[in-house]
Design a protein around this motif. Structure first.
Motif: not given
Length: 133
Positions: A30, A32, A35-36, A95-100
């Motif tokens: 994953n 995302v 990288d977060a 932003s994290v939720y929007q990506q994954d």
């Protein structure tokens, strides 16, 4: 807290580390999640979390003989709580939720999870200190 319940607590701590990482990171694929917060949750960090989980399980039957290692677990969990607080106050969970979604779930709960197990390890450490007195 009974000895049996404490043993189960070590297992729960270990399994939550192992499966939490493997599920949310999609078996370390994953991007995302990786990288977060790369300094903490990059490949090396996630593998380290799995290793900590194995360490918790490995002492589940002998925790009363390794009091100072349990103390190390307290400090380790404190470090992850601090890392989570730093992330939560400087990054956007939306932003994290929007990506994954799974990465979002992970970053939402990992600090609270580590805080709960930090309290558990603190209790076990202090119980070990009192038993030796």
């Amino acid at each position: 807290m009974t000895d049996n319940l404490i043993k189960k607590g070590f297992w729960l701590a270990g399994l939550s580390n192992i499966f939490g990482v493997l599920i949310c990171s999609k078996a370390l694929t994953n991007d995302v999640m990786l990288d977060a917060q790369p300094a903490v949750m990059g490949y090396f960090g996630l593998i380290s979390i799995i290793l900590w989980g194995l360490a918790y399980i490995s002492v589940s039957k002998t925790y009363d003989q390794v009091k100072w290692l349990v103390g190390v677990f307290v400090v380790e969990k404190l470090a992850y709580v601090a890392a989570w607080l730093s992330f939560i106050t400087s990054q956007s969970l939306d932003s994290v939720y929007q990506q994954d979604f799974l990465a979002g779930v992970f970053y939402t709960i990992y600090g609270a999870n580590d805080f709960i197990f930090m309290l558990f390890f603190t209790f076990v450490f202090l119980k070990g200190s009192q038993a030796k007195s």
